[in-house]
Scaffold this active site. Structure first.
Site, mmCIF file in Angstrom:
data_model
loop_
_atom_site.group_PDB
_atom_site.id
_atom_site.type_symbol
_atom_site.label_atom_id
_atom_site.label_comp_id
_atom_site.label_asym_id
_atom_site.label_seq_id
_atom_site.Cartn_x
_atom_site.Cartn_y
_atom_site.Cartn_z
ATOM 1 N N TYR A 145 0.841 -1.208 0.000
ATOM 2 C CA TYR A 145 0.000 0.000 0.000
ATOM 3 C C TYR A 145 0.875 1.257 0.000
ATOM 4 O O TYR A 145 0.735 2.123 -0.863
ATOM 5 C CB TYR A 145 -0.901 -0.037 1.229
ATOM 6 C CG TYR A 145 -1.897 1.099 1.320
ATOM 7 C CD1 TYR A 145 -3.044 1.117 0.527
ATOM 8 C CD2 TYR A 145 -1.707 2.146 2.223
ATOM 9 C CE1 TYR A 145 -3.969 2.153 0.623
ATOM 10 C CE2 TYR A 145 -2.626 3.180 2.328
ATOM 11 C CZ TYR A 145 -3.755 3.173 1.531
ATOM 12 O OH TYR A 145 -4.671 4.213 1.633
ATOM 13 N N ASP A 146 1.807 1.327 0.963
ATOM 14 C CA ASP A 146 2.610 2.544 1.126
ATOM 15 C C ASP A 146 3.451 2.807 -0.122
ATOM 16 O O ASP A 146 3.477 3.928 -0.647
ATOM 17 C CB ASP A 146 3.557 2.413 2.334
ATOM 18 C CG ASP A 146 2.831 2.181 3.647
ATOM 19 O OD1 ASP A 146 1.601 1.972 3.626
ATOM 20 O OD2 ASP A 146 3.494 2.191 4.703
ATOM 21 N N ASN A 174 -6.169 9.656 8.204
ATOM 22 C CA ASN A 174 -7.269 8.760 8.607
ATOM 23 C C ASN A 174 -8.626 9.458 8.581
ATOM 24 O O ASN A 174 -8.842 10.437 9.295
ATOM 25 C CB ASN A 174 -7.039 8.227 10.027
ATOM 26 C CG ASN A 174 -5.822 7.335 10.109
ATOM 27 O OD1 ASN A 174 -4.700 7.767 9.838
ATOM 28 N ND2 ASN A 174 -6.023 6.082 10.449
ATOM 29 N N ARG A 186 -10.687 -1.301 10.216
ATOM 30 C CA ARG A 186 -10.095 -0.026 10.626
ATOM 31 C C ARG A 186 -10.563 0.318 12.032
ATOM 32 O O ARG A 186 -11.597 -0.152 12.498
ATOM 33 C CB ARG A 186 -10.432 1.077 9.621
ATOM 34 C CG ARG A 186 -9.536 0.975 8.407
ATOM 35 C CD ARG A 186 -9.769 2.086 7.417
ATOM 36 N NE ARG A 186 -10.845 1.779 6.496
ATOM 37 C CZ ARG A 186 -11.097 2.498 5.399
ATOM 38 N NH1 ARG A 186 -10.358 3.535 5.117
ATOM 39 N NH2 ARG A 186 -12.087 2.167 4.602
ATOM 40 N N ASN A 190 -14.069 -0.676 13.830
ATOM 41 C CA ASN A 190 -13.924 -1.762 14.810
ATOM 42 C C ASN A 190 -14.452 -1.355 16.187
ATOM 43 O O ASN A 190 -15.273 -2.058 16.787
ATOM 44 C CB ASN A 190 -12.444 -2.140 14.977
ATOM 45 C CG ASN A 190 -12.016 -3.246 14.038
ATOM 46 O OD1 ASN A 190 -12.751 -3.606 13.121
ATOM 47 N ND2 ASN A 190 -10.829 -3.785 14.253
ATOM 48 N N THR A 210 -0.818 7.171 18.173
ATOM 49 C CA THR A 210 -1.808 8.221 17.861
ATOM 50 C C THR A 210 -2.194 8.223 16.384
ATOM 51 O O THR A 210 -1.445 7.766 15.526
ATOM 52 C CB THR A 210 -1.258 9.627 18.201
ATOM 53 O OG1 THR A 210 -0.182 9.932 17.308
ATOM 54 C CG2 THR A 210 -0.790 9.716 19.641
HETATM 55 P P1 NAD Z 1 -12.700 1.767 0.303
HETATM 56 O O1 NAD Z 1 -12.016 0.451 0.377
HETATM 57 O O2 NAD Z 1 -14.012 1.927 0.986
HETATM 58 O O3 NAD Z 1 -12.869 2.238 -1.206
HETATM 59 C C1 NAD Z 1 -12.002 1.855 -2.236
HETATM 60 C C2 NAD Z 1 -12.845 1.546 -3.459
HETATM 61 O O4 NAD Z 1 -11.977 1.176 -4.556
HETATM 62 C C3 NAD Z 1 -13.781 0.343 -3.234
HETATM 63 O O5 NAD Z 1 -15.062 0.665 -3.691
HETATM 64 C C4 NAD Z 1 -13.144 -0.770 -4.048
HETATM 65 O O6 NAD Z 1 -14.079 -1.734 -4.494
HETATM 66 C C5 NAD Z 1 -12.505 0.016 -5.191
HETATM 67 N N1 NAD Z 1 -11.404 -0.701 -5.847
HETATM 68 C C6 NAD Z 1 -10.364 -1.339 -5.258
HETATM 69 N N2 NAD Z 1 -9.549 -1.859 -6.197
HETATM 70 C C7 NAD Z 1 -10.083 -1.512 -7.403
HETATM 71 C C8 NAD Z 1 -9.708 -1.761 -8.751
HETATM 72 N N3 NAD Z 1 -8.591 -2.456 -9.053
HETATM 73 N N4 NAD Z 1 -10.491 -1.268 -9.745
HETATM 74 C C9 NAD Z 1 -11.625 -0.559 -9.466
HETATM 75 N N5 NAD Z 1 -12.036 -0.310 -8.196
HETATM 76 C C10 NAD Z 1 -11.270 -0.784 -7.188
HETATM 77 O O7 NAD Z 1 -11.642 2.839 0.879
HETATM 78 P P2 NAD Z 1 -11.806 4.387 1.149
HETATM 79 O O8 NAD Z 1 -11.540 4.611 2.583
HETATM 80 O O9 NAD Z 1 -13.049 4.903 0.554
HETATM 81 O O10 NAD Z 1 -10.554 4.964 0.350
HETATM 82 C C11 NAD Z 1 -10.678 5.592 -0.918
HETATM 83 C C12 NAD Z 1 -9.303 6.096 -1.356
HETATM 84 O O11 NAD Z 1 -8.797 7.041 -0.404
HETATM 85 C C13 NAD Z 1 -8.260 5.003 -1.494
HETATM 86 O O12 NAD Z 1 -7.456 5.264 -2.619
HETATM 87 C C14 NAD Z 1 -7.441 5.150 -0.235
HETATM 88 O O13 NAD Z 1 -6.118 4.700 -0.422
HETATM 89 C C15 NAD Z 1 -7.508 6.641 0.009
HETATM 90 N N6 NAD Z 1 -7.305 6.955 1.429
HETATM 91 C C16 NAD Z 1 -8.260 6.667 2.357
HETATM 92 C C17 NAD Z 1 -8.015 6.949 3.693
HETATM 93 C C18 NAD Z 1 -9.042 6.686 4.775
HETATM 94 O O14 NAD Z 1 -8.771 6.938 5.945
HETATM 95 N N7 NAD Z 1 -10.219 6.214 4.472
HETATM 96 C C19 NAD Z 1 -6.784 7.517 4.094
HETATM 97 C C20 NAD Z 1 -5.841 7.770 3.109
HETATM 98 C C21 NAD Z 1 -6.104 7.502 1.780
HETATM 99 N N1 UDP Z 2 -6.124 -0.443 15.972
HETATM 100 C C1 UDP Z 2 -6.511 -0.900 17.217
HETATM 101 N N2 UDP Z 2 -7.577 -1.758 17.295
HETATM 102 C C2 UDP Z 2 -8.281 -2.156 16.209
HETATM 103 C C3 UDP Z 2 -7.899 -1.677 14.927
HETATM 104 C C4 UDP Z 2 -6.806 -0.819 14.852
HETATM 105 O O1 UDP Z 2 -5.910 -0.554 18.233
HETATM 106 O O2 UDP Z 2 -9.242 -2.924 16.367
HETATM 107 C C5 UDP Z 2 -5.004 0.505 15.876
HETATM 108 C C6 UDP Z 2 -3.942 0.149 14.828
HETATM 109 O O3 UDP Z 2 -2.967 -0.704 15.393
HETATM 110 C C7 UDP Z 2 -3.384 1.523 14.487
HETATM 111 C C8 UDP Z 2 -4.592 2.453 14.628
HETATM 112 O O4 UDP Z 2 -5.540 1.740 15.410
HETATM 113 O O5 UDP Z 2 -2.404 1.908 15.422
HETATM 114 C C9 UDP Z 2 -5.232 2.832 13.285
HETATM 115 O O6 UDP Z 2 -5.467 1.644 12.566
HETATM 116 P P1 UDP Z 2 -6.237 1.629 11.168
HETATM 117 O O7 UDP Z 2 -6.170 0.223 10.664
HETATM 118 O O8 UDP Z 2 -7.571 2.248 11.327
HETATM 119 O O9 UDP Z 2 -5.414 2.610 10.216
HETATM 120 P P2 UDP Z 2 -3.849 2.881 9.932
HETATM 121 O O10 UDP Z 2 -2.992 2.014 10.815
HETATM 122 O O11 UDP Z 2 -3.701 2.542 8.493
HETATM 123 O O12 UDP Z 2 -3.692 4.308 10.247
#
Ligand code: NAD
Ligand code: UDP
Length: 313
Positions: A145-146, A174, A186, A190, A210
């Protein structure tokens, strides 16, 4: 003026809110999604709108549509989901970016990339500014992902340098709100689901790590503002809520809002879990006139209401 807008990942959590906002402003929206983590239920209420169209399509394959703007969100965002098929996660980020950039280049239209605070990895500086290059493990379980998102950013800036494309890179911190998937793993979903069911709340590690949580409506507003900027504004721009909370504080807030009697259940900290994360949003304030407006407790209340409906508890 209304536009025809492509939203990849439009059936996901953020994409469904973005589609809703763009439709409300009078635009046409083409939602492209392979439904890996997205759901029909997220967009069902938009089906009656004649300006809304859905294509089941995987962005790792080329796409031929005619649009005026592209928001590229397709990619699973929850660690549980993006680690389920890590090779596909990298492909979605990298090949998906190449395909969508190719489309933007043919059409000569602006394209916005949903990047992430994960490009900073486990950050050595705090809060994170956009000029920080990050501290990312290239070979760990989060790397698909990263590093996929980092490579996508590279592609966006190379298309800019090589083809003068109108790119917009937003680094999302987030984000939470209604339509997060109840079992996507997430932390906000959760904790709320566990609290509403009266199950133990799973704290990974000692809960002192955090995160800074942004309500989805605030984020979508930042995305739309970034798309509305001129050719000279490319980002990257952090968009997130600088309010920083430990996971223990988040658990406490969720317990209070739900009135739950859930206990805490400490579990091992996942590998490479970032210890702290907080956006510096000076650039978003200056270039977009943007700042978050919804405090954590307020956003958690509406998210809890949503999950009460979904879980019927
Ligand atoms: P999500 O998983 O709910 O949405 C992602 C969507 O992309 C889903 O509908 C999934 O079916 C679709 N998808 C995945 N792979 C695909 C592919 N190969 N072709 C077409 N569609 C595909 O996640 P989200 O939280 O809505 O995130 C949306 C975007 O924002 C992502 O790119 C994510 O990396 C980015 N983002 C989200 C967060 C967050 O906290 N939610 C933080 C940082 C970045
Ligand atoms: N986390 C937690 N309990 C859970 C799910 C996540 O303590 O049931 C923690 C996780 O280890 C991380 C933070 O919450 O430190 C945020 O996790 P999330 O998966 O939401 O997003 P990300 O780590 O990608 O920021």
């Amino acid at each position: 003026m209304s536009s025809r807008i492509l939203v990849t990942g439009g059936a996901g959590f953020i994409g469904s809110h973005l589609s809703e906002r763009l439709l409300a402003e009078g635009n046409e929206v083409i939602c492209v999604d392979n439904f890996f983590t997205g759901a029909r239920a997220n967009i069902e209420h938009l089906f009656g709108n004649p300006r809304f169209e859905v294509l089941r399509h995987d962005v790792t394959f080329p796409l031929y549509v005619e649009v005026d703007q592209i928001y590229n969100l397709a990619c699973p965002a929850s660690p549980v989901h993006y680690q389920h098929d890590p090779v596909q996660t990298t492909k979605t980020s990298v090949v998906g970016a190449i395909n969508m950039l190719g489309l933007a280049k043919r059409l000569r239209v602006p394209i916005l990339q949903a990047s992430t605070s994960e490009v900073y990895g486990d950050p050595a500086i705090h809060p994170q500014t956009e000029d920080y290059w990050g501290n990312v493990n290239p070979i760990g379980p989060r790397s698909c992902y990263d590093e996929g998102k980092r490579a996508a950013e590279t592609l966006f800036f190379d298309y800019r340098r090589q083809h003068d494309l109108d790119i917009k890179v937003i680094r999302i911190f987030n984000t939470y709100g209604p339509r997060m998937h109840p079992s996507d793993g997430r932390v906000v979903s959760n904790f709320i689901v566990q609290a509403l069911r009266g199950e133990p709340i799973t704290i990974y590690g000692d809960g002192s790590q955090t995160r800074s949580f942004c309500y989805v409506d605030d984020l979508v507003d930042g995305m739309v503002r970034l798309m509305a900027t001129g050719h000279d504004v490319t980002g990257p721009i952090n968009v997130g809520n600088p309010g920083e909370f430990t996971m223990l504080e988040l658990a406490q807030a969720v317990i209070e809002i739900t009135g739950s009697s859930s206990t805490l259940d400490y579990r091992p900290l996942p590998q490479d879990d970032p210890k702290q994360r907080q956006p510096d949003i000076s650039r978003a304030r200056a270039e977009l006139g943007w700042q978050p407006t919804i405090a954590l407790t307020e956003g958690l209340r509406s998210t809890v209401d949503y999950f009460r409906g979904v879980l019927a508890v």
